[in-house]
Design a protein around this motif. Structure first.
Motif, PDB file in Angstrom:
ATOM      1  N   LEU A 120       0.885  -1.207  -0.093  1.00 31.43           N
ATOM      2  CA  LEU A 120      -0.115  -0.108   0.103  1.00 31.43           C
ATOM      3  C   LEU A 120       0.997   1.282  -0.104  1.00 31.43           C
ATOM      4  O   LEU A 120       2.098   1.439   0.647  1.00 31.43           O
ATOM      5  CB  LEU A 120      -0.974   0.046   1.253  1.00 31.43           C
ATOM      6  N   ILE A 178       0.802   5.450   0.620  1.00 31.83           N
ATOM      7  CA  ILE A 178       0.253   6.656   0.966  1.00 31.83           C
ATOM      8  C   ILE A 178       0.799   7.743   0.477  1.00 31.83           C
ATOM      9  O   ILE A 178       2.047   8.281   0.552  1.00 31.83           O
ATOM     10  CB  ILE A 178       0.338   6.751   2.525  1.00 31.83           C
ATOM     11  N   ILE A 236      -2.920  -0.331  -4.619  1.00 30.01           N
ATOM     12  CA  ILE A 236      -3.535   0.340  -3.790  1.00 30.01           C
ATOM     13  C   ILE A 236      -2.963   1.666  -3.545  1.00 30.01           C
ATOM     14  O   ILE A 236      -1.735   1.491  -2.977  1.00 30.01           O
ATOM     15  CB  ILE A 236      -4.051  -0.408  -2.454  1.00 30.01           C
ATOM     16  N   ILE A 250      -3.585   5.536  -1.171  1.00 29.50           N
ATOM     17  CA  ILE A 250      -4.348   6.467  -0.488  1.00 29.50           C
ATOM     18  C   ILE A 250      -3.619   7.856  -0.875  1.00 29.50           C
ATOM     19  O   ILE A 250      -2.476   8.048  -0.595  1.00 29.50           O
ATOM     20  CB  ILE A 250      -4.273   6.364   1.015  1.00 29.50           C
ATOM     21  N   LYS A 251      -4.679   8.859  -1.451  1.00 26.94           N
ATOM     22  CA  LYS A 251      -4.188   9.856  -1.591  1.00 26.94           C
ATOM     23  C   LYS A 251      -4.465  10.835  -0.343  1.00 26.94           C
ATOM     24  O   LYS A 251      -5.680  11.076  -0.261  1.00 26.94           O
ATOM     25  CB  LYS A 251      -4.749  10.614  -2.796  1.00 26.94           C
ATOM     26  N   ASP A 283     -11.319   7.297  -7.625  1.00 23.15           N
ATOM     27  CA  ASP A 283     -11.135   6.436  -6.329  1.00 23.15           C
ATOM     28  C   ASP A 283     -11.331   7.306  -4.912  1.00 23.15           C
ATOM     29  O   ASP A 283     -10.496   7.560  -4.399  1.00 23.15           O
ATOM     30  CB  ASP A 283     -10.011   5.690  -6.225  1.00 23.15           C
ATOM     31  N   LYS A 333     -12.949   7.061  -2.365  1.00 23.15           N
ATOM     32  CA  LYS A 333     -12.998   6.362  -1.229  1.00 23.15           C
ATOM     33  C   LYS A 333     -11.708   6.132  -0.701  1.00 23.15           C
ATOM     34  O   LYS A 333     -11.518   6.429   0.785  1.00 23.15           O
ATOM     35  CB  LYS A 333     -13.473   4.916  -1.228  1.00 23.15           C
ATOM     36  N   ASN A 334     -10.467   6.472  -1.537  1.00 19.96           N
ATOM     37  CA  ASN A 334      -9.267   6.414  -0.934  1.00 19.96           C
ATOM     38  C   ASN A 334      -8.553   7.618  -0.904  1.00 19.96           C
ATOM     39  O   ASN A 334      -7.271   7.987  -1.224  1.00 19.96           O
ATOM     40  CB  ASN A 334      -8.206   5.701  -1.706  1.00 19.96           C
ATOM     41  N   LYS A 366      -8.693   4.147   7.787  1.00 23.74           N
ATOM     42  CA  LYS A 366      -8.585   3.717   6.214  1.00 23.74           C
ATOM     43  C   LYS A 366      -7.368   2.895   6.377  1.00 23.74           C
ATOM     44  O   LYS A 366      -7.586   1.838   5.585  1.00 23.74           O
ATOM     45  CB  LYS A 366      -8.280   4.870   5.556  1.00 23.74           C
ATOM     46  N   LEU A 405      -7.794  -1.316   4.979  1.00 25.01           N
ATOM     47  CA  LEU A 405      -7.182  -1.699   3.866  1.00 25.01           C
ATOM     48  C   LEU A 405      -5.981  -2.763   4.145  1.00 25.01           C
ATOM     49  O   LEU A 405      -6.052  -3.747   3.398  1.00 25.01           O
ATOM     50  CB  LEU A 405      -6.413  -0.314   3.029  1.00 25.01           C
TER      51      LEU A 405
END
Length: 382
Positions: A279, A281, A311, A313-314, A338, A340-341, A359, A363
């Motif tokens: 993941l 970020i 995957i 996350i912003k 996206d 949601k992320n 979050k 995930l």
């Protein structure tokens, strides 16, 4: 042979050229100003010239060169920094005309990285990048090109010093590459031992608050969090626990527009930490007017080093300082699918940090289930 530049309290001028888009150059010279100040330079003036094509001898036109020369003499300027990458002959001609030390954007960034590196691994990678840079600028870095020498240990009588230096630099580059490969093997072995642990990496443009977020998520003291570009260039890894979920969190070097290719090549092994992450970020400073462009710069570098995250996350940071927050949030929600992320936070005020942790937990829990399925399949295959 590495030539070090002392920027501390030196009166400095910055020079940039506009060939196509002026707005982009204004952003770049503003960034160059911050880079110079990070090294302690005192920026007195910025010169920008519109040109149709680069002058092969001095990069900028004769008229602008005379204007800068006069300013340098009157104001006792000691250092000139070009936003553009200069050729060895351009360096030589410009220094001869301006009677002042001249460096380019690439060298400034390399010098910052060299100053910030703490671990032996990062230092080796940066030195490799510096040697590669020195090799490309060698005629500029040697002031006695006409001097000849020969003797034991050289290829033959009369070998020029520049040829000797070129050969020595190549030897140093090969030696550093071998050392880095050995460290890479050791690090790969360490990574294998933590194969079952979920890995997360913080990525983003320089000076967007990654280290602050690392502190908040891990309660660990990483490199001093300061409002300077590249406050840390070493990858920091911490074991994090959210509820019952354990994972490894990495804080990686920040990116920048026109990041020197020498650095990208040298840091590819370090950035493999990102490559092996489950993941990412991606931290973004929403307060900047250039935040959309900075997202693109980071994404382009990730693609360049072969990273295509499944995957991501912003995380849009610094919402406490953003006067046009509603407008920017609307642009972001329309631009990126996206939703949601996507999270809007303030690391400084600790706003929505709990949401970020929730979050990450959701995930990583999902990733953990996928990992367990893969392990079960492997066991069944055996």
């Amino acid at each position: 042979m590495l030539v070090t530049t002392d920027y501390t309290e030196k009166k400095t001028v910055l020079i940039a050229t506009v060939i196509k888009k002026q707005n982009q150059v204004l952003e770049e010279i503003s960034e160059l100003n911050s880079l110079a100040k990070t090294l302690g330079a005192i920026v007195i003036k910025e010169f920008i010239q519109k040109i149709k094509s680069k002058n092969p001898k001095t990069f900028i036109g004769k008229g602008k060169m005379e204007e800068i020369k006069t300013f340098i003499i009157v104001n006792n300027i000691k250092l000139v920094i070009f936003n553009d990458n200069l050729s060895p002959s351009q360096f030589k001609n410009i220094e001869k005309t301006l009677k002042s030390e001249v460096v380019d954007r690439t060298k400034v960034i390399l010098d910052i990285f060299s100053k910030r590196a703490k671990t032996s691994y990062a230092k080796a990678q940066i030195k490799l990048a510096q040697y590669k840079y020195a090799l490309s600028k060698l005629p500029k870095l040697w002031t006695h090109l006409e001097k000849q020498r020969g003797g034991i240990g050289f290829r033959g009588p009369g070998e020029s010093e520049i040829e000797t230096d070129r050969r020595n630099l190549r030897k140093s580059i090969n030696k550093l590459k071998q050392n880095i490969k050995l460290i890479d093997k050791q690090m790969n072995t360490q990574r294998k031992h933590r194969n079952n642990i979920i890995r997360i990496s913080l990525v983003g443009y320089t000076n967007v608050g990654k280290s602050t977020i690392m502190n908040l998520l891990s309660n660990a003291k990483v490199a001093t969090v300061e409002k300077k570009l590249f406050s840390t260039v070493d990858t920091t890894v911490r074991k994090i626990k959210i509820k019952k979920q354990i994972f490894l969190l990495s804080d990686t070097v920040g990116f920048i527009n026109n990041l020197p290719t020498q650095l990208i090549d040298s840091f590819k092994s370090t950035l493999s930490e990102i490559k092996e992450s489950d993941l990412l970020i991606h931290v973004i400073d929403i307060n900047k007017s250039t935040f959309i462009k900075e997202i693109k710069y980071v994404e382009n570098i990730l693609l360049e080093i072969g990273i295509k995250p499944n995957i991501i996350i912003k995380v849009f940071n610094q919402i406490d300082r953003c006067s046009e927050l509603n407008t920017k949030q609307s642009i972001i929600n329309k631009k990126y699918k996206d939703i949601k992320n996507i999270l809007f936070i303030s690391a400084l005020q600790k706003t929505s940090i709990k949401l970020l942790k929730q979050k990450i937990y959701a995930l990583t829990k999902r990733i953990h289930r996928i990992h367990r399925k893969k392990i079960c399949i492997k066991k069944n295959d055996k």
